[in-house]
Design a protein around this motif. Sequence first.
Motif, short mmCIF file in Angstrom:
data_model
loop_
_atom_site.label_atom_id
_atom_site.label_comp_id
_atom_site.label_asym_id
_atom_site.label_seq_id
_atom_site.Cartn_x
_atom_site.Cartn_y
_atom_site.Cartn_z
N ARG A 1 37.91 32.67 25.76
CA ARG A 1 37.50 33.46 26.75
C ARG A 1 36.86 34.54 26.70
O ARG A 1 35.94 35.17 27.07
CB ARG A 1 38.46 34.06 28.12
CG ARG A 1 38.71 32.28 28.57
CD ARG A 1 39.69 32.94 29.64
NE ARG A 1 41.53 32.99 28.82
CZ ARG A 1 42.04 33.77 29.66
NH1 ARG A 1 42.35 33.42 30.45
NH2 ARG A 1 43.78 33.75 28.71
N GLN B 1 33.00 35.42 27.03
CA GLN B 1 32.52 36.59 27.89
C GLN B 1 31.13 37.48 27.33
O GLN B 1 30.87 37.89 28.12
CB GLN B 1 33.65 37.11 28.47
CG GLN B 1 33.93 39.06 29.00
CD GLN B 1 34.90 39.81 29.27
OE1 GLN B 1 35.48 40.13 28.49
NE2 GLN B 1 35.16 39.46 30.23
N ASP C 1 28.12 35.42 27.35
CA ASP C 1 27.42 35.30 28.75
C ASP C 1 26.83 36.35 28.83
O ASP C 1 25.46 37.37 30.30
CB ASP C 1 28.74 35.13 29.60
CG ASP C 1 28.87 34.03 29.81
OD1 ASP C 1 27.92 32.84 29.14
OD2 ASP C 1 30.43 33.08 30.64
N PRO D 1 28.90 36.41 34.37
CA PRO D 1 30.58 36.35 33.62
C PRO D 1 31.58 37.44 34.47
O PRO D 1 30.94 37.66 35.68
CB PRO D 1 29.74 36.99 32.75
CG PRO D 1 28.48 37.48 33.02
CD PRO D 1 27.45 36.55 33.88
N ASP D 2 31.94 36.54 33.90
CA ASP D 2 33.89 37.68 34.16
C ASP D 2 33.40 38.54 34.28
O ASP D 2 34.11 39.05 32.82
CB ASP D 2 34.84 36.44 33.71
CG ASP D 2 36.10 38.02 34.87
OD1 ASP D 2 36.04 38.64 35.73
OD2 ASP D 2 37.06 37.50 33.96
N THR D 3 33.50 39.89 34.89
CA THR D 3 33.96 41.32 34.07
C THR D 3 34.41 41.71 34.17
O THR D 3 34.48 43.46 34.32
CB THR D 3 32.10 41.95 34.10
OG1 THR D 3 32.30 42.10 36.13
CG2 THR D 3 31.62 41.39 34.14
N ARG E 1 38.68 42.15 29.95
CA ARG E 1 38.46 41.63 28.35
C ARG E 1 40.08 41.04 27.50
O ARG E 1 40.64 41.13 27.91
CB ARG E 1 38.74 43.38 28.26
CG ARG E 1 37.56 44.20 28.73
CD ARG E 1 36.27 43.61 28.27
NE ARG E 1 34.73 44.85 29.11
CZ ARG E 1 34.70 44.75 30.01
NH1 ARG E 1 35.00 43.46 31.07
NH2 ARG E 1 32.96 45.00 30.90
#
Length: 230
Positions: free
Chosen positions: A45, A49, A52, A129-131, A134
């Motif tokens: 992931r 991330q 992306d 993207p999943d922001t 982190r």
Amino acid sequence: MTTCYTESELTEGRQRIGELLPSLMAENVVDRRRGSAMAPEPGNRSSQQFTDLLRAEHLHALVVYRRGTGWYADLILRGLPVGIPTVLGTPASTPRKSRSEAEAEGRQILKSILCVIHENEHASRDRMPDTSQRYFWLHDTEIFLPVEIIEQIARGRQSLALTGGYVPGVDEVLALLRSELIAIFGQDRFMAEVWERVDTVRKEIVTFLIANLIAMGCPRYPEHPSQGSR
């Protein structure tokens, strides 16, 4: 890979990236027609991330430099959100033997990233993207923290620096993390089954150290997942 470059190295790196972009973009067009474009695999992931989010405006410099007896190549990125790595390059533990080897590696890194950027620019708008989080790779375990924590840590570090306070660097925080892991697990490893039984204070210390590393753009410990010593 380092985060300290001379001004001449950065200037040369900016010139290098500008000179290479046209030819590498042309090579990637040919590779796509042949079906042999070399974009990195998605992976975990944290790497997903990162890839992306990449866009052409994030490319800053391709620095080739010598430290000690070894040569390195780093692709420097800018304008990415806090907690996203901003340097891709030669691992500090495995320098190249010559400038030409480092230049070839840097060229390949840039070419691969250009493939990613092309895919992102032509991807469906639905793939966002999943922001909100982190990610950090701790030995064989992927750990995620809310982006708000990372941003708070980054602001705290910046405030300390502006007021003349002491702000530890990546190497120092990595050493502290290693010491904590040894104190908790008896060795430089992370064991999820033991972690569940660790007291809250120890967990908070490790989480704080990881958050600092993410804020500084360091995505993993150790540098190579197979590393680790008793």
